[in-house]
Design an enzyme around this catalytic site. Structure first.
Site, PDB file in Angstrom:
ATOM      1  N   HIS A 188      39.668 -10.280 -10.804  1.00 31.20           N
ATOM      2  CA  HIS A 188      38.600 -10.956 -12.432  1.00 31.20           C
ATOM      3  C   HIS A 188      39.427  -9.623 -13.059  1.00 31.20           C
ATOM      4  O   HIS A 188      40.170  -8.862 -12.679  1.00 31.20           O
ATOM      5  CB  HIS A 188      37.494 -10.504 -12.561  1.00 31.20           C
ATOM      6  CG  HIS A 188      36.736 -10.363 -13.542  1.00 31.20           C
ATOM      7  ND1 HIS A 188      36.714  -9.663 -14.424  1.00 31.20           N
ATOM      8  CD2 HIS A 188      36.023 -11.434 -14.163  1.00 31.20           C
ATOM      9  CE1 HIS A 188      35.937 -10.538 -15.632  1.00 31.20           C
ATOM     10  NE2 HIS A 188      35.665 -11.658 -15.271  1.00 31.20           N
ATOM     11  N   ASP A 314      30.960 -17.815 -17.354  1.00 28.60           N
ATOM     12  CA  ASP A 314      31.986 -16.731 -18.070  1.00 28.60           C
ATOM     13  C   ASP A 314      30.550 -15.723 -18.763  1.00 28.60           C
ATOM     14  O   ASP A 314      30.705 -15.466 -20.171  1.00 28.60           O
ATOM     15  CB  ASP A 314      33.117 -16.561 -19.036  1.00 28.60           C
ATOM     16  CG  ASP A 314      33.913 -14.790 -18.394  1.00 28.60           C
ATOM     17  OD1 ASP A 314      33.206 -14.332 -17.556  1.00 28.60           O
ATOM     18  OD2 ASP A 314      34.863 -15.115 -18.849  1.00 28.60           O
TER      19      ASP A 314
HETATM   20 CA    CA Z   1      34.578 -12.957 -16.295  1.00 31.62          CA
END
Ligand code: CA
Length: 351
Positions: A188, A314
């Site tokens: 990430h 997200d």
């Molecule tokens: Ca994220």
């Protein structure tokens, strides 16, 4: 509005969101201390100087929601039709922290706290392991504990650790453990390292708008071009945000990689067992976090295969229920949509 968003599979599939962020107060305080003391790198100052202290409505919402792995989050999932969420300690995890003992403690405590939340909501929350790559051997132990004792489903590493990348030899034990334990490795983004950030903050382009994809795709390319997946052919690398752009560029990446090998341009690059197309179709998994964009998702499915592309919201950085409707209405086949929203996540995270 085209349809109501409900959990429970009324459209023929469950919705599993695979890159959902949370934070602990301990993590938050440690990073903000580095920012305030002027010891954090420029990327962390830009990212957490903003998210950690801006009074804007957006950042206040995100701070409150990151710290909650209880009813607020369940309520948001119910309102947006998300059945299950795979949760990971938010970027940069503990990777901006210099004190290794502190980094280990915060990562371990976060794993324990996440485990407790997963036990409270066993059919809603699934955990990703947080590690401290600053100490690779400790991280290997935590990967074992995370899989074998906590029942977690993967590990999230927030790209570079103080400017160092997972293809460097000190991190090899982490890659080996992910392969041995069959744990997907989600890379990430985080703030760019000082060696890369240049004038991106001045340009307003260092964060999720652009810089994240530059740095995280660079990280992935370092792994793809140095034989990691020849050494660990079962290792699965996960990338968010439309696979950080790689599928769109794959022809050129592969062409120039081969051209560089033929001409011996770079001593570090050695011939691999396969071309980059092979690794993208056998060792890389993608999510559409932050990118509910049909053309990008269809490109990923075409380039990587329909078994390798997964849904992500997200949350809480991009909590927009209307985007779930957009994804429900995506013009892909019903079978592809079920894989995208549900069964690919079940398969790769072993839910
Ligand atoms: Ca994220």
């Amino acid at each position: 509005m085209t349809h109501a968003l409900k959990t429970g599979g009324d459209r023929g599939y469950l919705r599993i969101a695979t890159e959902e962020a949370w934070a602990t107060q301990e993590q938050f305080d440690a990073i903000m201390r580095l920012v305030k003391e002027g010891r954090a790198d420029e990327g962390t100052v830009s990212l957490w100087g903003f998210y950690g202290s801006s009074p804007s409505e957006r950042t206040t919402f995100i701070r409150e929601r990151l710290l909650d792995i209880g009813e607020l989050r369940i309520q948001a999932m119910d309102e947006s039709g998300i059945d299950k969420a795979v949760l990971a300690l938010t970027s940069p995890g503990v990777q901006s922290i210099f004190d290794v003992e502190e980094a280990r403690r915060i990562a371990r405590n976060s794993n324990d706290k996440l485990k407790a939340a997963c036990e409270r909501y066993p059919d809603r929350f699934y955990g990703m392991i947080a590690v401290a790559p600053q100490d690779a051997e400790w991280s290997v132990g935590e990967l074992h504990r995370g899989k074998e004792e906590l029942g977690f489903h993967g590990v999230q590493i927030n790209s570079h650790t103080h400017g160092h990348y997972l293809d460097e030899p000190q991190f090899e034990p982490i890659l080996r453990a992910c392969a041995d334990l069959d744990l997907p490795l989600y890379i990430h983004p985080q703030g760019l390292p000082d060696a890369m950030i240049g004038d991106m903050v001045g340009a307003g382009l260092d964060g999720a708008i652009f810089g994240f994809a530059v740095e995280t795709s660079y990280h992935a390319m370092r792994l793809l071009t140095t034989g990691v997946f020849d050494r660990y052919p079962n290792l699965q690398l996960m990338l968010g945000h439309g696979c950080e752009g790689l599928p769109y560029m794959l022809y050129r990446l592969d062409y120039m990689h081969k051209a560089g090998l033929r001409s011996g341009r770079y001593p570090r690059l050695k011939p691999l067992q396969h071309d980059l197309f092979h690794y993208m179709r056998n060792n890389v998994l993608a999510t559409n976090s932050g990118l509910p964009f049909g053309p990008a998702i269809k490109t990923m499915i075409e380039v990587m295969g329909e078994d390798r592309v997964m849904y992500a919201m997200d949350y809480p950085y991009q909590y927009v229920p209307d985007e779930v409707r957009l994804m429900d209405d995506l013009d892909i086949t019903a079978a592809q949509k079920k894989k995208f929203f549900q069964t690919n996540a079940e398969r790769w995270f072993k839910l």
